[in-house]
Every structure is written in structure tokens, then in C-alpha cells.
Design a protein around this motif. Structure first.
Motif, short mmCIF file in Angstrom:
data_model
loop_
_atom_site.label_atom_id
_atom_site.label_comp_id
_atom_site.label_asym_id
_atom_site.label_seq_id
_atom_site.Cartn_x
_atom_site.Cartn_y
_atom_site.Cartn_z
N GLU A 1 20.70 -39.38 117.97
CA GLU A 1 20.05 -40.39 117.16
C GLU A 1 20.25 -40.11 115.67
N GLU B 1 22.71 -38.45 114.31
CA GLU B 1 24.12 -38.70 113.98
C GLU B 1 24.38 -40.20 113.83
N LYS B 2 23.79 -40.99 114.70
CA LYS B 2 23.95 -42.44 114.63
C LYS B 2 23.34 -42.98 113.33
N GLN C 1 25.58 -42.25 110.45
CA GLN C 1 26.73 -43.14 110.42
C GLN C 1 26.36 -44.51 109.87
#
Length: 277
Positions: free
Chosen positions: A15, A17-18, A21
Motif C-alpha cells: 500500500e 509503495e502504491k 507511485q
């Protein structure tokens, strides 16, 4: 238990990392948006001619910013089969970045006619919708959380019409966030918008969807006036996030420009933190 703990850690890292991004994408979009924002925020109409103001308006309005809303959804609408055009009409673009389907979503909808598709879907998402249209009669309650009254919104109180500020006060929403303000009032938006700005009625509104009917602006040569209104909205931290031509009308009205369009403005208070990182 240890295995579940490891799975939870992996989920959390995924989560994060998302989110990183998405933040990276939105930051780049905001950098790219700077010139588009400036086209309304820093516009000076004093030295412009009316043809120059018209050209500036249409160029600027045709390029919505991309760094203010991440999740933009098209909701509602119905197929219209006319001799002059065949297309979907009545659909609305709405940013769902802050949406929580917990019953705390308040929507104002002006202009219903015979199409409840937008309101009905938002009702299924537990929004409380306050709908108004002086040209039709419907029951005062619809669905789970839709109320209806056969009055219109205008720049001043008169028979069958009230100002936006007055309607908000009647509903005791002065201190409540209005998630979405939908407006399709057949040209009345042009005379009403200045009053909404000056009265502070838009202070707690997050998004404004305006069906713009611009033939009078062409006829009266008032694009400098219209640009000044756009500037005032931008000074209030609204940004244009969606622009769509009304294809049920179809043909350009003047000098190749389409004069019927749907514009959505949104307060830039979700992703603005990225400007400081």
C-alpha cells in the motif's frame, strides 16, 4: 500468527509503495499544470480585446488540469436520439478522491427535467441529495436520501426562485461541506455565478459542475467579463478538472467555437501538499 503478521507487513508495504507511485504521478501532473493554472489565475483582461478574450477563454477551458483529481468518474446520463444528434446527455464528471460512502456526502442538484440517473446512483452510494427544478413536479422524497423541491436557483430571490445562499441556509448547511454542486439551469448560471461568488455561497463547496450556455456571451461580447469570473473562481482555489462539449447540441455557435459545454471545478486541497515536497 507469525505468517499472518508477515502478510500484514507485506500488505502495508504494498500500500505504501502504491501511494508513493500515485504521489509521484500527481506531482508530475501538478508541475505540468502550472501554465494551465496561470492561464486563469493570472489572467489580466484589461489589455485584451473581446476577440482576444474569447480565444483565451476557449483555449484555457479546453485544457483541464490533471494534478487536482486522481480518480475522475463519469456518472449518470441517458442516450438521446435526436435528428440533429445522437449522444449521451446528463452525465456528470465527479472526482471521487475524497469520497466516503458513509452518508456524509451532501449533493445539491439544480436542473432535473426527466433524468434522475446521476442522483439515483449517488443515492445508492449513500449521498444525501437536495434536488431542485422549477419546471417539473415530483414527490418531495425519492430513493433513500433524495429530497426534491420545485423551485429554482437564481441571482436574487423572486417568485419560484431563491439564491444559492438562501437555499443553503434553509437547509442549515452553512457549516457543512457540500461535496458536489450540479448546475444545469439553462443559462441562469451566467447571471447567478457572480452572486454565488460574492455571497460566499461557494465557501464550503468542494466541486461545481456547470452546464454552460454561452450564446448570450457571444451575442453580448462579454468574454472579458467571463474570464474575470473564471479568475475569481481560481482565486477561491477552484481549478478546472473537466471540460466536455455538449454533443446533443453539436454544432459550433460562433467562429468555430462550441458554446454549450459542461465544466467541473474542484477545490485544490487534496494534492496541493505535493507542492511542498
Amino acid at each position: 500468527k507469525e505468517e499472518k503478521k508477515e502478510d500484514d507487513i507485506d500488505d502495508k508495504e504494498g500500500e505504501e509503495e502504491k501511494a508513493e507511485q500515485i504521489n509521484a504521478v500527481m506531482k508530475e501532473m501538478r508541475i505540468s499544470d502550472k501554465e494551465l493554472v496561470s492561464s486563469f489565475l493570472n489572467v489580466s483582461v484589461d489589455g485584451m480585446s473581446e476577440p482576444e478574450a474569447m480565444a483565451h477563454f476557449y483555449r484555457a477551458v479546453s485544457q483541464p488540469v490533471q494534478g487536482v483529481c486522481y480518480s475522475l468518474k463519469r456518472i449518470g446520463g441517458m442516450w438521446v436520439d435526436l435528428q440533429r444528434s445522437k449522444s449521451v446527455d446528463g452525465d456528470k464528471f465527479i472526482c471521487m478522491d475524497e469520497f466516503r460512502a458513509l452518508g456524509s456526502c451532501v449533493i445539491y442538484s439544480f436542473g432535473i427535467r426527466d433524468d434522475w440517473s446521476f442522483e439515483d446512483l449517488m443515492d445508492e452510494l449513500n449521498c444525501k441529495t437536495f434536488a431542485y427544478d422549477p419546471t417539473v413536479q415530483y414527490p418531495s422524497k425519492r430513493g433513500k436520501n433524495i429530497s426534491f423541491e420545485s423551485i429554482g436557483v437564481a441571482s436574487e430571490n423572486r417568485e419560484g426562485y431563491k439564491t444559492l445562499k438562501e437555499i443553503i441556509e434553509i437547509n442549515e448547511h452553512q457549516d457543512e461541506t457540500i461535496f458536489y454542486l450540479k448546475v444545469d439551469i439553462e443559462g441562469e448560471e451566467l447571471s447567478s455565478l457572480p452572486e454565488w461568488i460574492s455571497s460566499g455561497a461557494l465557501g464550503n463547496v468542494k466541486q461545481v459542475a456547470l452546464e454552460m450556455h454561452l450564446p448570450p456571451i457571444h451575442e453580448q461580447r462579454r468574454f472579458k467579463w467571463l474570464l474575470d469570473l473564471m479568475n475569481q473562481l481560481y482565486q477561491m482555489n477552484f481549478r478546472l478538472i473537466s471540460h466536455e462539449i455538449n454533443m446533443t447540441v453539436g454544432k459550433p455557435a460562433n467562429a468555430g467555437y462550441y458554446s454549450y459545454m459542461e465544466l467541473v471545478f474542484m477545490k485544490d486541497d487534496i494534492w496541493s501538499f505535493l507542492d511542498r515536497t
